[in-house]
Design an enzyme around this catalytic site. Sequence first.
Site, short mmCIF file in Angstrom:
data_model
loop_
_atom_site.label_atom_id
_atom_site.label_comp_id
_atom_site.label_asym_id
_atom_site.label_seq_id
_atom_site.Cartn_x
_atom_site.Cartn_y
_atom_site.Cartn_z
N TYR A 1 -28.66 14.31 -48.59
CA TYR A 1 -28.37 15.40 -47.65
C TYR A 1 -26.92 15.32 -47.18
O TYR A 1 -26.43 14.27 -46.78
CB TYR A 1 -29.31 15.35 -46.43
N ARG B 1 -24.63 12.09 10.54
CA ARG B 1 -25.78 11.20 10.69
C ARG B 1 -26.50 10.93 9.36
O ARG B 1 -26.97 9.83 9.10
CB ARG B 1 -26.76 11.83 11.69
N HIS C 1 -15.75 24.71 -39.60
CA HIS C 1 -16.03 24.49 -38.18
C HIS C 1 -14.77 24.58 -37.31
O HIS C 1 -14.84 24.35 -36.10
CB HIS C 1 -16.70 23.13 -37.98
N GLY D 1 -27.41 21.69 -42.75
CA GLY D 1 -28.31 22.41 -41.88
C GLY D 1 -29.28 23.28 -42.64
O GLY D 1 -30.01 22.82 -43.53
N ASN E 1 -20.92 14.91 -37.01
CA ASN E 1 -22.32 15.10 -36.66
C ASN E 1 -22.78 14.04 -35.65
O ASN E 1 -23.59 13.17 -35.96
CB ASN E 1 -23.15 15.03 -37.95
#
Length: 515
Positions: free
Chosen positions: A60, A286, A90, A67, A202
């Site tokens: 892969y 407080r 990208h 993807g 990735n």
Amino acid sequence: MATTKATIKFGESRLTIEDIVAISKQEKHVSISHAPELTNKIDSALAFLDRLLKEDGVIYGVTTGYGDSVTVKVPLHLVHELPLHLTRFHGCGLGQLFSVAEGRAVLATRLTSLAQGYSGVSWELLHLLAAYLEHDIIPAIPQEGSVGASGDLTPLSYVAGALIGERDVYYKDQIRNSGEVMTEVGLTPLVLRPKEGLAIMNGTAVMTAVACLAFDRANYLTKLAARITAMASLSIQGNSHHFDEILFSVKPHPGQQQVATWIRNDLNHAEHPRNADRLQDRYSIRCAPHVIGVLQDSLPWFRQMIENELNSANDNPIIDGQGEHVLHGGHFYGGHIAMAMDSMKTAVANLADLADRQLASLVDTKYNNGLPSNLSMSDESRRYINHGFKAMQIGASAYTAEALKQTMPASVFSRSTECHNQDKVSMGTIAARDAMRVLQLTEQVLATTLLATVQGLRIRIERKELDLASLPVAVQAMYNDICSFFEPLVEDRPMESLLRFTIDAIQTQRWALYQ
């Protein structure tokens, strides 16, 4: 005498948030470990990938598309071009660029993950990332474009693109082409091996790097908010019994107890009251330990999530070279960082809200126990035309409102994308960027309130209602330091430059708090 910077060896031991922050500030050198265990992992993974490619021909992201395109088989003669195309398509990030310090943190964070030895990357890649940090060659990375799974693909493509000589980098206060800079300093652009584009891109390095820097700032703000609370209490002549040790012993949140201790010590509160003349201050004084304590008590689990992510192999697939396995999974999913950052920004924004309310009490004659309106130190004859902190309080209210608006969790806005392959995503990078924006706004509020407390203390000291020498040395030192650059606000004057200086002092952690 010049001090020698320590060196962090990647791949040798677990790194901390502080290590990443130090690298982002160029306070430490970096190198790559060649310990036998890491050497075996790196070498065996490379050999296994090469052998698998020859024998099986299907890996892969190496011989397939990415993807949703996993079913697309890439011809062997194009396999070596595939990672190059990944870096290029990208290259569509938008928005402002991450700063140089943030870019250094990104490089260090990605290197930490790749040096785990489960990504199938070469020694050349690891050493080039280290060389970038040592030469201060930092990729110019757009902030927008990541959904946080499959990791930070688009922003990390700018790291990959820089390493191969195609994208821009920061170098010596300029933005230049990385190839030109590498030639100038004697580095060789990386030729990506078949899985290396995927290995660089990735993963969760951008969101995790930003989270490390956010943690460092949030950690400082817990202490600063405690110190400001003490100074605000002194300014309004508040009731120190609100921070009593016995009182806080019955509610055992350790961070809350720590904050109360800090404030109590700043106020020199030592006696336990049978009862108090001034019964109760408003909640913003407080209940300050209860507000600040939420963040202080959350920091340990923020650290656990961030540092576990930092020290993980978080790309896909994972390459177990020693056992000869290619393991497909979803370690690029940034859910833990998303949860940490969404939670952090809520806790930090509450510090802005707290300081904004403290400021409101300081400037209002109905609540400030005798201080002048808006803390103006003008003469009585000129009080009609002078306005003190009036506009600065308005500004603080604006910063607070924006910080609170940013607390909507990003992690609940998952969007199915990439042809529904990425049908559930973390939005961790958006959460981390939101946290940084909330931190910036909160620092602006705390800067304003800090200056107001100094003005209030000045008035009390001038009126002889407070003896500076009675305060702890650390509080005196911080007060005197701020007075060295903040002249009394008597006549109206523009305050922007002072505010910016004070914000920078906070962000550079000028004051050592509760060491």
